[in-house]
Design a protein around this motif. Structure first.
Motif, PDB file in Angstrom:
ATOM      1  N   PRO A  89       0.810  -1.232   0.000  1.00  0.00           N
ATOM      2  CA  PRO A  89       0.000   0.000   0.000  1.00  0.00           C
ATOM      3  C   PRO A  89       0.841   1.279   0.000  1.00  0.00           C
ATOM      4  O   PRO A  89       0.535   2.226  -0.735  1.00  0.00           O
ATOM      5  CB  PRO A  89      -0.823  -0.108   1.293  1.00  0.00           C
ATOM      6  N   PHE A  90       1.879   1.302   0.807  1.00  0.00           N
ATOM      7  CA  PHE A  90       2.747   2.483   0.880  1.00  0.00           C
ATOM      8  C   PHE A  90       3.401   2.746  -0.470  1.00  0.00           C
ATOM      9  O   PHE A  90       3.434   3.889  -0.948  1.00  0.00           O
ATOM     10  CB  PHE A  90       3.797   2.272   1.979  1.00  0.00           C
ATOM     11  N   ALA A  91       3.901   1.691  -1.100  1.00  0.00           N
ATOM     12  CA  ALA A  91       4.543   1.841  -2.408  1.00  0.00           C
ATOM     13  C   ALA A  91       3.540   2.323  -3.457  1.00  0.00           C
ATOM     14  O   ALA A  91       3.872   3.152  -4.307  1.00  0.00           O
ATOM     15  CB  ALA A  91       5.188   0.519  -2.830  1.00  0.00           C
ATOM     16  N   LEU A  92       2.304   1.807  -3.398  1.00  0.00           N
ATOM     17  CA  LEU A  92       1.277   2.250  -4.346  1.00  0.00           C
ATOM     18  C   LEU A  92       0.910   3.718  -4.141  1.00  0.00           C
ATOM     19  O   LEU A  92       0.673   4.444  -5.111  1.00  0.00           O
ATOM     20  CB  LEU A  92       0.020   1.386  -4.221  1.00  0.00           C
ATOM     21  N   VAL A  93       0.840   4.159  -2.906  1.00  0.00           N
ATOM     22  CA  VAL A  93       0.547   5.571  -2.633  1.00  0.00           C
ATOM     23  C   VAL A  93       1.634   6.458  -3.234  1.00  0.00           C
ATOM     24  O   VAL A  93       1.343   7.451  -3.906  1.00  0.00           O
ATOM     25  CB  VAL A  93       0.388   5.829  -1.114  1.00  0.00           C
ATOM     26  N   LEU A  94       2.891   6.090  -3.007  1.00  0.00           N
ATOM     27  CA  LEU A  94       3.991   6.886  -3.567  1.00  0.00           C
ATOM     28  C   LEU A  94       3.952   6.877  -5.094  1.00  0.00           C
ATOM     29  O   LEU A  94       4.150   7.919  -5.732  1.00  0.00           O
ATOM     30  CB  LEU A  94       5.339   6.362  -3.062  1.00  0.00           C
ATOM     31  N   MET A  95       3.685   5.729  -5.669  1.00  0.00           N
ATOM     32  CA  MET A  95       3.585   5.611  -7.120  1.00  0.00           C
ATOM     33  C   MET A  95       2.450   6.500  -7.644  1.00  0.00           C
ATOM     34  O   MET A  95       2.623   7.224  -8.637  1.00  0.00           O
ATOM     35  CB  MET A  95       3.340   4.152  -7.492  1.00  0.00           C
ATOM     36  N   GLY A  96       1.311   6.448  -6.977  1.00  0.00           N
ATOM     37  CA  GLY A  96       0.179   7.279  -7.365  1.00  0.00           C
ATOM     38  C   GLY A  96       0.480   8.765  -7.249  1.00  0.00           C
ATOM     39  O   GLY A  96       0.068   9.565  -8.096  1.00  0.00           O
ATOM     40  N   ALA A 122       3.469  10.128  -7.519  1.00  0.00           N
ATOM     41  CA  ALA A 122       4.381  10.456  -8.618  1.00  0.00           C
ATOM     42  C   ALA A 122       3.601  10.638  -9.916  1.00  0.00           C
ATOM     43  O   ALA A 122       3.851  11.584 -10.684  1.00  0.00           O
ATOM     44  CB  ALA A 122       5.445   9.364  -8.774  1.00  0.00           C
ATOM     45  N   GLU A 123       2.643   9.766 -10.144  1.00  0.00           N
ATOM     46  CA  GLU A 123       1.818   9.885 -11.348  1.00  0.00           C
ATOM     47  C   GLU A 123       0.975  11.163 -11.297  1.00  0.00           C
ATOM     48  O   GLU A 123       0.893  11.903 -12.282  1.00  0.00           O
ATOM     49  CB  GLU A 123       0.910   8.663 -11.492  1.00  0.00           C
ATOM     50  N   TRP A 124       0.356  11.421 -10.169  1.00  0.00           N
ATOM     51  CA  TRP A 124      -0.487  12.606  -9.990  1.00  0.00           C
ATOM     52  C   TRP A 124       0.298  13.891 -10.224  1.00  0.00           C
ATOM     53  O   TRP A 124      -0.225  14.869 -10.765  1.00  0.00           O
ATOM     54  CB  TRP A 124      -1.095  12.568  -8.593  1.00  0.00           C
ATOM     55  N   GLN A 125       1.579  13.884  -9.818  1.00  0.00           N
ATOM     56  CA  GLN A 125       2.406  15.081  -9.999  1.00  0.00           C
ATOM     57  C   GLN A 125       2.928  15.231 -11.426  1.00  0.00           C
ATOM     58  O   GLN A 125       3.582  16.218 -11.725  1.00  0.00           O
ATOM     59  CB  GLN A 125       3.578  15.074  -9.019  1.00  0.00           C
ATOM     60  N   GLY A 126       2.679  14.236 -12.262  1.00  0.00           N
ATOM     61  CA  GLY A 126       3.024  14.390 -13.668  1.00  0.00           C
ATOM     62  C   GLY A 126       4.227  13.612 -14.158  1.00  0.00           C
ATOM     63  O   GLY A 126       4.743  13.897 -15.245  1.00  0.00           O
ATOM     64  N   ALA A 127       4.697  12.641 -13.376  1.00  0.00           N
ATOM     65  CA  ALA A 127       5.814  11.811 -13.857  1.00  0.00           C
ATOM     66  C   ALA A 127       5.383  11.112 -15.149  1.00  0.00           C
ATOM     67  O   ALA A 127       4.210  10.787 -15.338  1.00  0.00           O
ATOM     68  CB  ALA A 127       6.207  10.784 -12.798  1.00  0.00           C
ATOM     69  N   SER A 128       6.338  10.884 -16.026  1.00  0.00           N
ATOM     70  CA  SER A 128       6.021  10.298 -17.334  1.00  0.00           C
ATOM     71  C   SER A 128       5.482   8.877 -17.202  1.00  0.00           C
ATOM     72  O   SER A 128       5.762   8.171 -16.225  1.00  0.00           O
ATOM     73  CB  SER A 128       7.260  10.298 -18.225  1.00  0.00           C
ATOM     74  N   ALA A 129       4.733   8.475 -18.212  1.00  0.00           N
ATOM     75  CA  ALA A 129       4.147   7.133 -18.220  1.00  0.00           C
ATOM     76  C   ALA A 129       5.222   6.056 -18.133  1.00  0.00           C
ATOM     77  O   ALA A 129       5.047   5.054 -17.435  1.00  0.00           O
ATOM     78  CB  ALA A 129       3.290   6.943 -19.467  1.00  0.00           C
ATOM     79  N   ILE A 130       6.339   6.254 -18.805  1.00  0.00           N
ATOM     80  CA  ILE A 130       7.399   5.241 -18.784  1.00  0.00           C
ATOM     81  C   ILE A 130       7.983   5.094 -17.383  1.00  0.00           C
ATOM     82  O   ILE A 130       8.288   3.983 -16.930  1.00  0.00           O
ATOM     83  CB  ILE A 130       8.500   5.540 -19.841  1.00  0.00           C
ATOM     84  N   VAL A 131       8.106   6.194 -16.666  1.00  0.00           N
ATOM     85  CA  VAL A 131       8.601   6.144 -15.286  1.00  0.00           C
ATOM     86  C   VAL A 131       7.603   5.407 -14.400  1.00  0.00           C
ATOM     87  O   VAL A 131       7.979   4.530 -13.617  1.00  0.00           O
ATOM     88  CB  VAL A 131       8.879   7.569 -14.740  1.00  0.00           C
ATOM     89  N   ILE A 132       6.327   5.729 -14.536  1.00  0.00           N
ATOM     90  CA  ILE A 132       5.303   5.088 -13.710  1.00  0.00           C
ATOM     91  C   ILE A 132       5.222   3.591 -14.032  1.00  0.00           C
ATOM     92  O   ILE A 132       5.121   2.762 -13.115  1.00  0.00           O
ATOM     93  CB  ILE A 132       3.932   5.776 -13.879  1.00  0.00           C
ATOM     94  N   HIS A 133       5.286   3.244 -15.298  1.00  0.00           N
ATOM     95  CA  HIS A 133       5.279   1.815 -15.657  1.00  0.00           C
ATOM     96  C   HIS A 133       6.524   1.113 -15.097  1.00  0.00           C
ATOM     97  O   HIS A 133       6.436  -0.018 -14.616  1.00  0.00           O
ATOM     98  CB  HIS A 133       5.201   1.622 -17.168  1.00  0.00           C
ATOM     99  N   GLY A 134       7.672   1.777 -15.156  1.00  0.00           N
ATOM    100  CA  GLY A 134       8.885   1.182 -14.591  1.00  0.00           C
ATOM    101  C   GLY A 134       8.747   0.921 -13.104  1.00  0.00           C
ATOM    102  O   GLY A 134       9.108  -0.148 -12.598  1.00  0.00           O
ATOM    103  N   ILE A 135       8.196   1.894 -12.400  1.00  0.00           N
ATOM    104  CA  ILE A 135       7.963   1.736 -10.961  1.00  0.00           C
ATOM    105  C   ILE A 135       6.970   0.599 -10.723  1.00  0.00           C
ATOM    106  O   ILE A 135       7.178  -0.252  -9.854  1.00  0.00           O
ATOM    107  CB  ILE A 135       7.439   3.058 -10.350  1.00  0.00           C
ATOM    108  N   GLY A 136       5.900   0.574 -11.509  1.00  0.00           N
ATOM    109  CA  GLY A 136       4.878  -0.458 -11.349  1.00  0.00           C
ATOM    110  C   GLY A 136       5.391  -1.857 -11.613  1.00  0.00           C
ATOM    111  O   GLY A 136       5.074  -2.792 -10.863  1.00  0.00           O
ATOM    112  N   VAL A 137       6.185  -2.014 -12.656  1.00  0.00           N
ATOM    113  CA  VAL A 137       6.750  -3.334 -12.967  1.00  0.00           C
ATOM    114  C   VAL A 137       7.671  -3.791 -11.831  1.00  0.00           C
ATOM    115  O   VAL A 137       7.616  -4.948 -11.405  1.00  0.00           O
ATOM    116  CB  VAL A 137       7.489  -3.312 -14.326  1.00  0.00           C
ATOM    117  N   LEU A 180      12.486   5.014  -6.472  1.00  0.00           N
ATOM    118  CA  LEU A 180      12.175   5.675  -7.743  1.00  0.00           C
ATOM    119  C   LEU A 180      10.939   6.565  -7.630  1.00  0.00           C
ATOM    120  O   LEU A 180      10.893   7.653  -8.211  1.00  0.00           O
ATOM    121  CB  LEU A 180      11.995   4.653  -8.857  1.00  0.00           C
ATOM    122  N   SER A 181       9.947   6.114  -6.873  1.00  0.00           N
ATOM    123  CA  SER A 181       8.766   6.956  -6.647  1.00  0.00           C
ATOM    124  C   SER A 181       9.144   8.241  -5.924  1.00  0.00           C
ATOM    125  O   SER A 181       8.705   9.334  -6.296  1.00  0.00           O
ATOM    126  CB  SER A 181       7.710   6.198  -5.833  1.00  0.00           C
TER     127      SER A 181
END
Length: 128
Positions: free
Chosen positions: A55-62, A64-79, A115-116
């Motif tokens: 959950p903590f990692a998902l919040v940070l990932m979210g 980062a995405e909300w603040q405008g990090a690129s899709a490739i960065v978010i996918h990298g974090i997610g993978v 990375l997040s």
């Protein structure tokens, strides 16, 4: 949101880990606690470890995405997060435990968190 695509399989892993604990408890008629049963304790810790990190990692990932990090960065974090949590859960749950998967799973999880954090800081200072 890209984060949602990774939250779904992570939720399914969480449910599978929960089911392993519940099924074992019911099959062995064990209530609250671990009753000194090492197999139950191992299942409980695999479930708890997942609940502590995902959950903590998902919040940070979210964030980062909300603040405008690129899709490739978010996918990298997610993978990294998904692979890390899956590897750790499997390595922890295996009998005997697969230490290499546990260790690499934690490293991937930590990498996704770092990375997040970096993506959040980047977006907040330079990219935003």
């Amino acid at each position: 949101m890209i984060t949602s695509l990774y939250a779904v399989p992570l939720a399914l892993i969480y449910l599978a880990l929960s089911a392993r604990v519940i099924t074992y408890r019911r099959g062995h008629k064990l209530g609250l606690g671990d009753h000194g049963d090492k197999s139950l304790l191992k299942r409980m810790r695999a479930h708890a470890n997942f609940a502590e990190y995902a959950p903590f990692a998902l919040v940070l990932m979210g964030l980062a995405e909300w603040q405008g990090a690129s899709a490739i960065v978010i996918h990298g974090i997610g993978v990294l997060l998904l692979a890390g949590r899956a590897a750790h859960a499997y390595g922890f749950s295996a009998s005997p435990p697969k230490m290499k998967l546990r260790v690499n799973g934690m490293l991937a999880t930590f990498a996704s968190i770092v990375l997040s954090v970096l993506a959040i800081l980047w977006q907040a200072t330079v990219g935003g």
